[in-house]
Write a protein that holds these residues in place. Structure first.
Motif, mmCIF file in Angstrom:
data_model
loop_
_atom_site.group_PDB
_atom_site.id
_atom_site.type_symbol
_atom_site.label_atom_id
_atom_site.label_comp_id
_atom_site.label_asym_id
_atom_site.label_seq_id
_atom_site.Cartn_x
_atom_site.Cartn_y
_atom_site.Cartn_z
ATOM 1 N N THR A 65 0.839 -1.197 0.000
ATOM 2 C CA THR A 65 0.000 0.000 0.000
ATOM 3 C C THR A 65 0.875 1.249 0.000
ATOM 4 O O THR A 65 1.774 1.372 0.835
ATOM 5 C CB THR A 65 -0.914 0.019 1.232
ATOM 6 O OG1 THR A 65 -1.720 -1.159 1.242
ATOM 7 C CG2 THR A 65 -1.806 1.255 1.220
ATOM 8 N N ILE A 66 0.602 2.148 -0.949
ATOM 9 C CA ILE A 66 1.375 3.390 -1.037
ATOM 10 C C ILE A 66 0.820 4.365 -0.011
ATOM 11 O O ILE A 66 -0.311 4.872 -0.145
ATOM 12 C CB ILE A 66 1.301 3.996 -2.452
ATOM 13 C CG1 ILE A 66 1.839 2.997 -3.489
ATOM 14 C CG2 ILE A 66 2.082 5.309 -2.520
ATOM 15 C CD1 ILE A 66 1.723 3.463 -4.923
ATOM 16 N N LEU A 67 1.618 4.634 1.033
ATOM 17 C CA LEU A 67 1.186 5.516 2.098
ATOM 18 C C LEU A 67 1.467 6.979 1.778
ATOM 19 O O LEU A 67 0.661 7.856 2.093
ATOM 20 C CB LEU A 67 1.877 5.128 3.412
ATOM 21 C CG LEU A 67 1.636 3.676 3.908
ATOM 22 C CD1 LEU A 67 2.434 3.426 5.178
ATOM 23 C CD2 LEU A 67 0.150 3.426 4.128
ATOM 24 N N LEU A 68 2.633 7.208 1.149
ATOM 25 C CA LEU A 68 3.012 8.589 0.827
ATOM 26 C C LEU A 68 3.728 8.620 -0.525
ATOM 27 O O LEU A 68 4.453 7.683 -0.893
ATOM 28 C CB LEU A 68 3.934 9.179 1.901
ATOM 29 C CG LEU A 68 3.298 9.668 3.206
ATOM 30 C CD1 LEU A 68 4.400 10.130 4.164
ATOM 31 C CD2 LEU A 68 2.301 10.782 2.952
ATOM 32 N N ASN A 69 3.508 9.759 -1.241
ATOM 33 C CA ASN A 69 4.182 10.004 -2.510
ATOM 34 C C ASN A 69 4.568 11.469 -2.530
ATOM 35 O O ASN A 69 3.717 12.351 -2.346
ATOM 36 C CB ASN A 69 3.249 9.687 -3.687
ATOM 37 C CG ASN A 69 3.966 9.807 -5.039
ATOM 38 O OD1 ASN A 69 4.986 10.465 -5.154
ATOM 39 N ND2 ASN A 69 3.390 9.183 -6.049
ATOM 40 N N SER A 70 5.886 11.720 -2.687
ATOM 41 C CA SER A 70 6.363 13.102 -2.593
ATOM 42 C C SER A 70 5.769 14.005 -3.671
ATOM 43 O O SER A 70 5.823 15.228 -3.543
ATOM 44 C CB SER A 70 7.893 13.142 -2.673
ATOM 45 O OG SER A 70 8.319 12.642 -3.941
ATOM 46 N N ARG A 71 5.183 13.416 -4.718
ATOM 47 C CA ARG A 71 4.659 14.229 -5.814
ATOM 48 C C ARG A 71 3.138 14.149 -5.949
ATOM 49 O O ARG A 71 2.577 14.824 -6.815
ATOM 50 C CB ARG A 71 5.325 13.804 -7.126
ATOM 51 C CG ARG A 71 6.810 14.108 -7.151
ATOM 52 C CD ARG A 71 7.414 13.895 -8.512
ATOM 53 N NE ARG A 71 8.836 14.243 -8.493
ATOM 54 C CZ ARG A 71 9.629 14.195 -9.567
ATOM 55 N NH1 ARG A 71 9.123 13.802 -10.728
ATOM 56 N NH2 ARG A 71 10.888 14.531 -9.470
ATOM 57 N N GLU A 72 2.495 13.363 -5.178
ATOM 58 C CA GLU A 72 1.041 13.242 -5.239
ATOM 59 C C GLU A 72 0.477 13.172 -3.819
ATOM 60 O O GLU A 72 1.147 12.674 -2.912
ATOM 61 C CB GLU A 72 0.624 11.984 -6.010
ATOM 62 C CG GLU A 72 0.989 11.993 -7.467
ATOM 63 C CD GLU A 72 0.552 10.716 -8.157
ATOM 64 O OE1 GLU A 72 -0.104 9.867 -7.508
ATOM 65 O OE2 GLU A 72 0.897 10.528 -9.347
ATOM 66 N N LYS A 73 -0.769 13.645 -3.684
ATOM 67 C CA LYS A 73 -1.447 13.543 -2.400
ATOM 68 C C LYS A 73 -2.197 12.214 -2.369
ATOM 69 O O LYS A 73 -3.025 11.943 -3.223
ATOM 70 C CB LYS A 73 -2.425 14.707 -2.200
ATOM 71 C CG LYS A 73 -2.995 14.764 -0.791
ATOM 72 C CD LYS A 73 -3.804 16.023 -0.592
ATOM 73 C CE LYS A 73 -4.293 16.078 0.844
ATOM 74 N NZ LYS A 73 -5.088 17.313 1.119
ATOM 75 N N ASN A 113 -4.752 9.408 -1.201
ATOM 76 C CA ASN A 113 -6.060 9.267 -0.540
ATOM 77 C C ASN A 113 -5.949 8.125 0.466
ATOM 78 O O ASN A 113 -5.941 6.953 0.103
ATOM 79 C CB ASN A 113 -7.149 8.978 -1.580
ATOM 80 C CG ASN A 113 -8.529 8.943 -0.966
ATOM 81 O OD1 ASN A 113 -8.718 9.066 0.256
ATOM 82 N ND2 ASN A 113 -9.542 8.762 -1.812
ATOM 83 N N LEU A 114 -5.851 8.478 1.730
ATOM 84 C CA LEU A 114 -5.651 7.456 2.766
ATOM 85 C C LEU A 114 -6.875 6.561 2.946
ATOM 86 O O LEU A 114 -6.744 5.438 3.449
ATOM 87 C CB LEU A 114 -5.306 8.127 4.097
ATOM 88 C CG LEU A 114 -3.965 8.901 4.123
ATOM 89 C CD1 LEU A 114 -3.774 9.559 5.485
ATOM 90 C CD2 LEU A 114 -2.816 7.966 3.797
ATOM 91 N N GLU A 115 -8.075 7.082 2.546
ATOM 92 C CA GLU A 115 -9.260 6.247 2.657
ATOM 93 C C GLU A 115 -9.306 5.199 1.557
ATOM 94 O O GLU A 115 -9.864 4.117 1.756
ATOM 95 C CB GLU A 115 -10.520 7.125 2.604
ATOM 96 C CG GLU A 115 -10.633 8.080 3.786
ATOM 97 C CD GLU A 115 -11.868 8.949 3.696
ATOM 98 O OE1 GLU A 115 -12.601 8.834 2.677
ATOM 99 O OE2 GLU A 115 -12.095 9.755 4.619
ATOM 100 N N ASN A 116 -8.727 5.536 0.423
ATOM 101 C CA ASN A 116 -8.701 4.583 -0.700
ATOM 102 C C ASN A 116 -7.304 4.615 -1.357
ATOM 103 O O ASN A 116 -7.150 5.079 -2.484
ATOM 104 C CB ASN A 116 -9.780 4.933 -1.727
ATOM 105 C CG ASN A 116 -9.890 3.844 -2.801
ATOM 106 O OD1 ASN A 116 -9.514 2.686 -2.590
ATOM 107 N ND2 ASN A 116 -10.413 4.235 -3.956
ATOM 108 N N PRO A 117 -6.293 4.152 -0.604
ATOM 109 C CA PRO A 117 -4.917 4.223 -1.129
ATOM 110 C C PRO A 117 -4.690 3.208 -2.256
ATOM 111 O O PRO A 117 -5.392 2.208 -2.361
ATOM 112 C CB PRO A 117 -4.063 3.903 0.087
ATOM 113 C CG PRO A 117 -4.932 3.027 0.927
ATOM 114 C CD PRO A 117 -6.346 3.526 0.744
ATOM 115 N N LYS A 118 -3.677 3.530 -3.080
ATOM 116 C CA LYS A 118 -3.320 2.633 -4.182
ATOM 117 C C LYS A 118 -2.460 1.490 -3.631
ATOM 118 O O LYS A 118 -1.547 1.707 -2.828
ATOM 119 C CB LYS A 118 -2.545 3.384 -5.268
ATOM 120 C CG LYS A 118 -2.225 2.524 -6.473
ATOM 121 C CD LYS A 118 -1.512 3.356 -7.536
ATOM 122 C CE LYS A 118 -1.201 2.490 -8.743
ATOM 123 N NZ LYS A 118 -0.507 3.246 -9.805
ATOM 124 N N VAL A 119 -2.839 0.296 -4.061
ATOM 125 C CA VAL A 119 -2.110 -0.890 -3.591
ATOM 126 C C VAL A 119 -1.371 -1.522 -4.778
ATOM 127 O O VAL A 119 -1.950 -1.719 -5.856
ATOM 128 C CB VAL A 119 -3.059 -1.916 -2.959
ATOM 129 C CG1 VAL A 119 -2.279 -3.149 -2.506
ATOM 130 C CG2 VAL A 119 -3.814 -1.293 -1.786
#
Length: 475
Positions: free
Chosen positions: A90-98, A100-106
Motif C-alpha cells: 500500500t502506497i502511504l506517501l508520494n512526494s509528488r502526489e497527495k 487518498n488514505l481512505e482509498n490508497p493505491k495498492v
C-alpha cells in the motif's frame, strides 16, 4: 592503387569506426556507469530517509504532513519521487502526489525483493510508469521489525540525456582530433609523400637509363639526405657508364691493332707478297703481337679475379731485398740494349717483410718495367728500401720523361697510357699499374707516385715488416 590513396581510405575508415565505437560500446558503457552511480546515490538517500524521517513517523515523532514535507525536500534534492510503501504494498506517501488514505493505491503482487541480488532495478515498476525508471528500495525497521519501505524512482530517460551530453562532448573531442589529424596528414603529404614520389620518379629515371636526372634537395632531413645520396649514386653510375664505354673502346682498340697486324702479315706470307727470305722477320713481328695479346688477356683475367672475389694472398715472411735483386736481374738484357743501369740501395743487408711473395714480385716487375720503358738512354733507375715505424718502404725511381700533372690521378685507371704524344705504347697494355695498385691495396698498404715532366718519376709503396724475423736477428 597508390599508397597515399590507400592511406586516405584507411584514415576515413578509422574515423568511421571511431564514431561507431563511441555510438555503440562507449554509449553502452557510459549508460551503465551512470545508472550505477545514480542508483548508488539514490540508495544512500533511501537508507537515510528510512532511518530518519520514516522511522520518526512510525514512532509518532513525526506527523504524516511533516513526513510529506520532508519527502518533498528529498525529492527536490534527488529530482526523483519518493514513496513510503507499507509491507503489503500500500502506497502511504508520494512526494509528488497527495495520497487518498481512505482509498490508497495498492501495488498488486508487491515483492520487496524485486531488485534481486542488486540494490536497484530498471522497469516500469508494476505499470506505475509509462516509461522505464530506475528504482531503489530500503526497508523501514523498528524494533527489528520491518514496518514499511522507502522507494525512490528515477527516470531512465534522464540518465540517457546525461549520457548523451557526455557523448556529445566525446563527439566534439573526436571531431577536433580528426581535424587535427587532417593537418598531420597534410604535413605528411608535404614532408613525406611528395618527396617519396619525387624519389620514386628519379629511381624510374635511373632505371630507364637517364642518369643525368638530378633530384632537387631542399631539406636537410632524412628525405633530403636520401635525395642527395641518390644524386651521388646517379653521378657515380654515370661515371661508371662512361668508364665502361671507355673500357670497351680500349679493349677493342688494344685487341684490334695486334689482330690486324697478325692478319695482314699472315695473309701477305700466304699470298707471296712477303718473299721467303723476309718471312722470318715478319713472323717475329707476328710472335711479338701474339705475346702482347697473351699479356693483355692475362692482365684482364687477373683484374677480373680481383673484381669478382678479391685478391687471395699467400702471406709469408721473405727477404724483400732478395726479391728485388732477382727481379732486377730479369731486365739485364733490356737494360743493356737501352744503355740503362739499375742501382739497388738497401737500408739493411737483409730486410724481411710479411706479404705474398709472388704478388710483390709482380708489383716490382711492373714498376721496373714501367721505369725502363719511359727512361732515357744512358740513365739510372734507383730501387731503394727503407724501414720506418714497423713498415718497409720500396721506391722505384727513374730519370725519364715524367708524367703530366693532369695525368697523375689517371695512371691507375685500366688501359690508361700517359705517353699519348708519341701514340699508345706498343708494348704496354695499360693494365700494369692497375694490377699493381690492386695488389698493394689487397695487402692493406699504400702506393704513391711523385713525378715531374722532363725530370722523372718515383713510385713508393709500403709493406708490413715481419714481426717474426727482424734485421737485427740476421748476422
Amino acid at each position: 592503387m597508390k599508397l597515399y590513396a590507400k592511406f586516405i581510405i584507411a584514415y576515413v575508415i578509422f574515423g568511421f569506426l571511431s564514431f561507431f565505437l563511441i555510438a555503440t560500446l562507449t554509449s553502452s558503457l557510459t549508460l551503465k556507469q551512470l545508472e550505477e552511480e545514480k542508483a548508488d546515490n539514490l540508495y544512500r538517500e533511501a537508507i537515510f530517509v528510512a532511518s530518519t524521517y520514516a522511522k520518526n513517523y512510525y514512532t509518532e515523532a513525526l506527523s504524516l504532513e511533516e513526513l510529506q514535507t520532508q519527502l518533498k525536500a528529498v525529492d527536490t534534492y534527488v529530482s526523483a519521487p519518493v514513496w513510503i510503501v507499507d509491507t503489503d504494498g500500500t502506497i502511504l506517501l508520494n512526494s509528488r502526489e497527495k495520497v487518498n488514505l481512505e482509498n490508497p493505491k495498492v501495488l498488486t503482487d508487491f515483492d520487496p525483493t524485486f531488485t534481486g541480488n542488486q540494490y536497484y532495478c530498471i522497469s516500469n515498476f508494476y505499470d506505475c510508469y509509462q516509461e522505464e525508471v530506475l528504482s531503489v528500495i530500503s526497508p523501514i525497521t523498528l524494533n527489528l521489525k520491518t514496518r514499511g519501505y522507502v522507494l525512490i524512482h528515477y527516470p531512465v530517460s534522464a540518465i540517457s540525456q546525461e549520457r548523451d551530453r557526455l557523448l556529445n562532448v566525446s563527439y566534439i573531442t573526436l571531431i577536433g582530433i580528426f581535424l587535427l589529424s587532417l593537418l598531420i596528414l597534410a604535413a605528411f603529404t608535404f614532408l613525406v609523400s611528395k618527396p617519396l614520389k619525387r624519389i620514386t620518379f628519379a629511381a624510374n629515371q635511373y632505371a630507364a637509363g637517364n642518369l643525368k636526372y638530378e633530384l632537387p634537395v631542399t631539406t636537410d632531413d632524412e628525405m633530403g639526405r636520401l635525395s642527395a645520396t641518390l644524386n651521388y649514386m646517379s653521378t657515380e653510375l654515370s661515371k661508371m657508364e662512361e668508364y665502361q664505354k671507355k673500357f670497351v673502346s680500349n679493349i677493342s682498340h688494344d685487341f684490334r691493332s695486334p689482330l690486324t697486324s697478325i692478319k695482314g702479315y699472315v695473309e701477305a706470307i700466304l699470298d707471296g707478297t712477303i718473299p721467303p727470305e723476309m718471312q722470318e722477320k715478319y713472323l717475329n713481328i707476328v710472335l711479338f703481337e701474339t705475346e702482347r695479346l697473351n699479356k693483355l688477356t692475362s692482365g684482364l683475367l687477373t683484374l677480373n679475379d680481383f673484381d669478382r672475389r678479391g685478391t687471395l694472398l699467400d702471406i709469408t715472411d721473405f727477404d724483400i731485398n732478395s726479391i728485388i735483386k732477382k727481379t732486377a736481374a730479369t731486365f739485364e738484357g733490356t737494360c743493356t740494349s737501352k744503355r740503362i743501369s739499375i742501382e739497388l740501395i738497401f737500408s739493411a743487408k737483409v730486410l724481411y717483410v710479411s706479404a705474398d711473395m709472388g704478388k710483390i714480385q709482380q708489383v716490382l716487375y711492373n714498376l721496373i718495367d714501367n721505369a725502363i720503358k719511359f727512361s732515357n738512354p744512358d740513365s739510372v733507375i734507383y730501387v731503394e728500401t727503407t724501414e720506418k715505424h714497423e713498415k718497409v718502404f720500396v721506391s722505384v725511381k727513374d730519370a725519364g720523361i715524367g708524367i703530366p700533372k693532369e695525368s697523375l690521378k689517371k695512371i691507375w685507371e685500366r688501359f690508361y697510357k700517359t705517353d699519348l704524344s708519341r701514340g699508345k705504347d706498343k708494348k704496354g697494355t695499360g693494365l700494369g699499374l692497375s694490377i699493381t695498385k690492386e695488389i698493394i691495396q689487397a695487402h692493406k698498404e699504400n702506393i704513391n707516385v711523385i713525378s715531374t715532366e722532363g725530370v722523372g718519376t718515383e713510385f713508393i709503396f709500403s709493406l708490413p715488416r715481419s714481426k717474426n724475423i727482424k734485421s737485427s736477428d740476421i748476422e
